[in-house]
Design an enzyme around this catalytic site. Structure first.
Site, PDB file in Angstrom:
ATOM      1  CD  GLU A 193      -3.003  -1.061   2.206  1.00  0.00           C
ATOM      2  OE1 GLU A 193      -2.514  -0.821   3.328  1.00  0.00           O
ATOM      3  OE2 GLU A 193      -4.179  -1.375   2.025  1.00  0.00           O
ATOM      4  CD  GLU A 238     -11.437  18.953  39.181  1.00  0.00           C
ATOM      5  OE1 GLU A 238     -10.787  19.344  40.173  1.00  0.00           O
ATOM      6  OE2 GLU A 238     -12.558  18.449  39.261  1.00  0.00           O
TER       7      GLU A 238
END
Lengths: 111, 581
Positions: free
Chosen positions: B71, B312
């Site tokens: 490929e 956070e």
């Protein structure tokens, strides 16, 4: 049989033949011999004086297989005229070989 | 080939892939001298797996390899894998790897008569012989189906090819595209390659993609059958678990202090075990991050390295905010003892996060790691996925003897409800120590409380403490138990004042009672004195009377004598004289 030029090529025209053909085979198998015979016959019939044939036996020169992206054998490669065309198989079907090589059959030309 | 491998199992020799995790799942590697089928959807990493197998084989295990690609071309592939640190050009020059690009253009090919694929065999054979290869990759041989019209010939030739590879003793990877529906590969390659089948899969859940690997089949050997997350990181392919699948890590008896004195007291006075995992859970704003930061800071104070994974807040924000509770992280960051790694949990998949953690822990070698919070990481995942992943992280950290603090934002109500417990059930069993923070709302304010829900292998307090965050730092204060509830905050202060007032009042009461007693005693004493005086007076009277009587008696006697004398001793004669006579 490796890289041997066909005897019917240069002598008649002297210049570079229009059709440069290369036939890849693997050893002296039935398929190989069939392909060589078929090719010579077709070329003599339709391309007399315009071709040269190079037969490459991959069992002897395996390094050449990569160059023309050979997977199947026998494979006939039309190196000239451009673009490159490939015909795989023993070339037993003359009509398809002619289509593959983009050659006008001599018989049709005349009519 | 057969004897070269470190494994001396008579049953099946294996070719190690050198890929992290894969060798563990397969128990040593791929079947040596046999083809393995790796299949999966487009972009799931088949080529990468195959390439790493080949490169590591060539570089680490002295097994040169041939990569036959259908490929990509060699230049593209070289460029693609260079970013992962594989230098194919160098390996090619060293004759350890051969890259062969097989290209078929259907439009160029005309088919006439019989043929076979001997050309492919010759090419492959030539490549193998040129470097003495032991490994072969065919990526993706299915491309031939698109290039060659005669599938009957192709199938017959593929069967012959795999047989041929086996005969030559090649450990091979053949990649294949996943077929529609239940088909393993689009063109049924699994028919020919039956020794080992590995399935790669990429799925997207909640907009986050996860790659997974599964060994579908491995003839003649035991293998892990689970789906394992894997990823393609900066160092190539890695399959989790990176760590061992057994529970056999060394444990430390050393304890480390948390830096919060009263909390250490609650944990038997010595803090937590080194290398243990601590879960700090609580609802929003209960001070989880502060505890985590404190532990890290304490570690830095001891001169140890600490790593903070924050999901956070940004680094600067953490440093600023922690300063408000007297935890200054900035100097430790500057010193290089503390590293804060902030990122959004949605930045990458869960296992990608894990690998980042692995890499950072390996590179930084901290003694304490905090993850704040794990609940954010788990946001997009169902519990069933989170637990094994976290288990791997915990196992890894334990193996590295790293103490871990995980904070977890709880949902489903307060700490006492069963819904809450269920929300934690996924992770709590993995933890050695579980600190529970909760908010108690009472008399118009919310206050923080803390208690040790569990702590394996040590005596720990069963008490609920009030958890006070102030600009002086973190402190734990005894709570008041009254009216069947815990009193915290100003209610506690009020209760304290009340108790102080009550104590004062009681004190005064005692004083008053004592005074009363004293005056009563005085009164009694006075009474006693009066009575005594009375008694004495009476006694005097009696004495006086007696004395008077005696005196009278005496007087009377004298009178009688005198009278007798006067009468001439008659009376005396009555007595004495008579006798004389």
């Amino acid at each position: 049989m490796s890289a041997s030029a066909s005897p019917a090529s240069h002598s008649e025209t002297g210049a570079t033949p229009a059709f440069q053909l290369r036939l890849y085979v693997a050893g002296q198998t039935t398929k190989s011999l069939m392909a060589v015979a078929n090719l010579q016959r077709i070329c003599e019939t339709h391309l007399a004086g315009q071709y040269c044939i190079e037969v490459i036996d991959l069992t002897k020169t395996p390094q050449l297989a990569a160059g023309d992206q050979i997977l199947a054998v026998p494979t006939l490669v039309r190196r000239l005229p451009e673009p490159i065309k490939k015909i795989i198989g023993d070339l037993s079907n003359e009509e398809r070989v002619l289509v593959g090589l983009d050659i006008q059959p001599v018989g049709c030309d005349a009519s | 080939m057969k004897k070269k491998l470190p494994e001396t199992l008579p049953a099946l020799s294996k070719a190690p892939t050198g890929i992290e995790g894969l060798d563990e799942i397969t128990g040593g590697g791929l079947p040596a001298g046999r083809p393995t089928l790796v299949c999966g959807t487009a972009g799931c990493g088949k080529t990468m797996l195959a390439m790493e197998f080949l490169v590591r084989g060539a570089a680490q295990f002295d097994e040169p390899g041939v990569f036959m690609m259908f490929e990509e071309n060699a230049a593209e592939l070289t460029a693609n894998v260079r970013s992962l640190g594989f230098d194919l050009e160098k390996l090619a020059v060293e004759k350890k790897i051969v890259l062969d690009y097989v290209h078929i253009e259907r439009s160029e090919i005309e088919e006439t008569g019989e043929y076979d694929l001997e050309g492919l065999f010759i090419r492959l054979g030539h490549a193998i012989d040129s470097i003495g290869a032991k490994r072969v990759v065919l990526d993706t041989i299915e491309a031939l189906f698109a290039g060659l019209p005669n599938h009957a010939v192709l199938r017959a030739e593929l069967r012959r090819l795999f047989r041929w590879l086996k005969d030559r003793g090649m450990t091979a990877i053949i990649t294949g595209e996943k077929g529609d529906g239940n088909a393993i590969t689009r063109y049924g390659l699994e028919e020919y390659v039956a020794d080992c089948v590995i399935i790669l899969d990429q799925r997207i859940q909640e907009q986050i993609s996860t790659r997974r690997l599964r060994v579908l089949k491995y003839r003649g050997t035991a293998h892990g059958t689970n789906e394992y997350p894997f990823l393609i990181g900066a160092h190539g392919f890695s399959v989790l678990p990176i760590t061992s699948l057994q529970l056999d890590h060394r444990v430390s008896t050393q304890r480390i202090l948390t830096g919060i004195a009263r909390l250490d007291d609650m944990l038997g006075g010595q803090g937590v075990y080194r290398g243990s995992s601590v879960l700090v859970s609580g609802s929003a704003g209960t001070g989880k991050s502060s505890i985590a930061a404190k532990l890290l800071e304490t570690a830095c104070r001891r001169g140890e390295r600490a790593l903070f994974f924050a999901y956070e807040e940004s680094t600067e924000q953490i440093v600023r905010n922690m300063r408000s509770v007297d935890i200054d992280l900035a100097p430790w960051v500057k010193k290089g003892l503390l590293e804060i790694h902030s990122s959004r949990p949605t930045l990458q998949g869960l296992e990608q996060h894990l690998v980042v953690m692995h890499d950072l822990v390996r590179a930084f070698r901290p003694s304490v790691v905090a993850v704040d919070p794990i609940s954010n990481l788990t946001m997009a995942y169902v519990d069933a996925e989170v637990k094994p992943t976290l288990m791997r992280l915990i196992d890894f950290l334990k193996k590295e003897q790293v103490t871990a603090i995980f904070t977890s934002l709880t949902s489903g109500g307060e700490a006492t409800t069963s819904a809450f417990e269920e929300s934690q059930v996924g992770v709590s069993s993995l933890m050695d120590t579980w600190l529970l923070l909760s908010n108690v709302e009472f008399t118009g304010e919310r206050n923080r409380t803390i208690f040790v829900r569990k702590s394996r292998g040590m005596a720990h307090s069963n008490q609920v403490r009030e958890f006070v965050l102030s600009d002086k730092g973190i402190d734990l204060v005894d709570v008041y138990l009254g009216d069947d509830r815990v009193l915290t905050g100003s209610a506690r202060v009020a209760q304290e004042a009340q108790e102080r007032a009550a104590a004062t009042l009681r004190g005064e009461d005692h004083q008053r009672k004592l005074r009363q007693l004293a005056s009563r005693r005085k009164a009694i004493e006075a009474q006693i004195a009066a009575l005594q005086a009375e008694a004495e007076a009476e006694a005097d009277e009696v004495h006086f009377a007696i004395a008077q009587e005696t005196l009278q008696k005496k007087a009377t006697h004298q009178n009688t004598d005198a009278m007798a004398q006067q009468r001439g001793g008659a009376t005396g004669a009555n007595g004495h004289t008579i006798e004389k006579r």
